[in-house]
Write an enzyme that holds these catalytic residues in place. Structure first.
Site, mmCIF file in Angstrom:
data_model
loop_
_atom_site.group_PDB
_atom_site.id
_atom_site.type_symbol
_atom_site.label_atom_id
_atom_site.label_comp_id
_atom_site.label_asym_id
_atom_site.label_seq_id
_atom_site.Cartn_x
_atom_site.Cartn_y
_atom_site.Cartn_z
ATOM 1 N N GLU A 208 -11.547 46.349 -99.794
ATOM 2 C CA GLU A 208 -11.626 45.602 -99.045
ATOM 3 C C GLU A 208 -11.592 46.170 -97.727
ATOM 4 O O GLU A 208 -11.114 44.939 -96.576
ATOM 5 C CB GLU A 208 -10.035 45.239 -99.186
ATOM 6 C CG GLU A 208 -9.290 45.638 -99.248
ATOM 7 C CD GLU A 208 -8.654 46.529 -100.555
ATOM 8 O OE1 GLU A 208 -8.333 47.481 -100.634
ATOM 9 O OE2 GLU A 208 -9.633 46.849 -100.861
ATOM 10 N N ASN B 77 -6.741 40.235 -106.659
ATOM 11 C CA ASN B 77 -7.661 40.631 -107.866
ATOM 12 C C ASN B 77 -7.405 40.104 -108.913
ATOM 13 O O ASN B 77 -7.028 40.117 -109.775
ATOM 14 C CB ASN B 77 -7.752 41.779 -107.941
ATOM 15 C CG ASN B 77 -9.405 41.953 -107.182
ATOM 16 O OD1 ASN B 77 -10.829 40.613 -107.330
ATOM 17 N ND2 ASN B 77 -9.671 43.000 -106.269
ATOM 18 N N ILE C 162 -8.656 43.965 -95.631
ATOM 19 C CA ILE C 162 -7.920 42.788 -95.733
ATOM 20 C C ILE C 162 -6.614 42.823 -96.316
ATOM 21 O O ILE C 162 -6.289 43.422 -96.935
ATOM 22 C CB ILE C 162 -8.768 41.683 -96.727
ATOM 23 C CG1 ILE C 162 -10.132 41.316 -96.519
ATOM 24 C CG2 ILE C 162 -8.014 40.306 -97.263
ATOM 25 C CD1 ILE C 162 -11.140 41.047 -97.237
#
Length: 440
Positions: free
Chosen positions: A360, A325, A318
């Site tokens: 991710e 975050n 990603i």
């Protein structure tokens, strides 16, 4: 005759023996107290099973299941590099600690104290190793020694839980054997009175004896099956009377019901543990352990056959996930990961294996698929992600690296190839698919 049998079955053991008309008071009272004493011993053994051993047995099964949850939670925390997940395992550890402390005052207090001390030692060490792995990015001095020691500590506490469970099972078997011995004692030691009775008294006594023996043997056979672990959970003892043996029969049926319930819960727990073993807890995709198994299987398959068998690997990352975050918090990041996983599952082919590689990064194994086919799959996924509106964060993109197998290739090489292609995609502007075979 039917009414007589019903009346007989409604009598207590004492009243049944009083049916023998020619037994004097002196003969009747010792026989009665003898039977009463043995019956109380049997009831005492059954009460110990129902009041203590069942709860301790259930606690032991639960602790084994919770221990597996702790292991999986710490593994997930290390794989995802989430220190917060390590802290979350504290609740399960406290549950095991509480379960054990409740039974420290039982006959198994010393064994439980040893198990508790060993568990606390293992858990403290497991938390320490997990934290160091995350903080050091899986690399620090003495990592091999710590890992080996952690496995030994885990195996040791697991074996101690099993040993405690076996001790409880042996205690149940001992209590069941005690019932058997007391029951046979009622028959064998009480038989001498038979010689004092007249013909009709002997006939009545013979009938009562056969009735007792039939039901006692039924109890003994069933309890032996329970003690050996071969109980038929669809079978129950037939309650044909309301005397003390009928109470024992009821207790055994209650015990079988409890074991049945625990068996069903254990089967369910095993299914859940199996799911945790192969699935990532957040995204419900295959985890790294399962993906490694699939890759090994595919490599064995293509190296075994001489035909043009092939498979491909797609690595997906990603784009700019860290900013999610940092900007929205980890909960929003988790939400993106879940939605991202759903996009992959909904748009991948039925024959593809979709997994979470770590953080991710995601991975797709395309079986029986060459470079052309895997590139088409990757492009379809890239487009679907590009068009998706993620909750909270809105538009996001992803980069793809594709690598296909060749004869004699190993797992490390094909994964490195896919990773190199992914690296190229990220350094070439992101939101694109790069094939390893096209790299310079």
């Amino acid at each position: 005759m039917k009414n007589i049998i019903l009346y007989y079955n409604s009598l207590s053991l004492l009243k049944k023996n009083l049916l023998v008309p020619l037994i004097g008071i002196i003969s009747i009272l010792p026989f009665y107290f003898f039977i009463l004493s043995n019956t109380m011993n049997m009831n005492s053994n059954m009460q110990e099973i129902n009041l203590e051993l069942i709860h301790l047995n259930e606690c032991t099964f639960n602790n084994i299941s919770i221990l597996e949850k702790i292991l999986n939670q710490l593994n997930s925390a290390v794989a995802a590099k989430e220190l917060e997940w390590v802290a979350n395992s504290e609740a399960h550890a406290n549950e095991i600690k509480s379960n054990l402390q409740k039974h420290l005052q039982t006959d198994y207090g010393d064994d439980i104290k040893k198990v508790l001390d060993s568990f606390l030692d293992y858990y403290a060490f497991a938390k320490s190793v997990s934290t160091k792995l995350i903080n050091s990015n899986y690399s620090y001095e003495n990592i091999s020694e710590d890992t080996e020691l952690l496995v030994k500590k885990y195996n040791n506490i697991y074996e101690m839980f099993n040993a405690l469970r076996l001790n409880i099972k042996d205690k149940i078997a001992q209590n069941m054997n005690s019932i058997y011995e007391n029951s046979n004692s009622i028959i064998s030691n009480g038989s001498y009175i038979f010689i004092l009775w007249f013909s009709i008294s002997i006939s009545v006594t013979f009938f009562i004896s056969r009735d007792f023996k039939f039901r006692i043997n039924q109890i003994v056979q069933e309890t032996r099956e329970i003690a050996s672990g071969d109980a038929d959970f669809n079978k129950r003892l037939c309650i044909v009377s309301y005397d003390e043996l009928g109470d024992v029969t009821k207790s055994i049926n209650l015990f079988i019901n409890k074991l049945h319930q625990e068996h069903e819960e254990l089967v369910k727990a095993k299914k859940e543990l199996k799911s945790l073993y192969v699935l990532d807890s957040l995204t419900k995709l295959y985890n790294r352990v399962k993906i490694d198994e699939i890759i090994d299987t595919e490599l064995q398959r293509i190296n075994r056959y001489t035909n043009n068998s092939v498979f491909s690997i797609i690595l997906i990352d990603i784009d700019h996930f860290k900013s999610i975050n940092d900007t929205y918090g980890h909960l929003a990041g988790d939400s993106v990961l879940e939605e991202f996983a759903l996009i992959l599952k909904n748009n991948a082919r039925a024959t593809d294996y979709v997994g979470r590689w770590g953080g991710e990064e995601f991975i797709i194994i395309c079986v029986e698929t060459d470079t052309h086919g895997s590139m088409a799959v990757a492009e379809k996924l890239r487009t679907a992600i590009d068009k998706f509106d993620f909750t909270t964060v809105g538009h996001k993109t992803a980069s793809f690296g594709v690598a296909s197998s060749t004869k004699g290739i190993d797992a490390k090489t094909i994964l490195d190839n896919a990773d190199k292609a992914l690296y190229k995609a990220k350094n070439s502007g992101r939101n694109q698919v790069v094939n390893y075979s096209e790299l310079p």
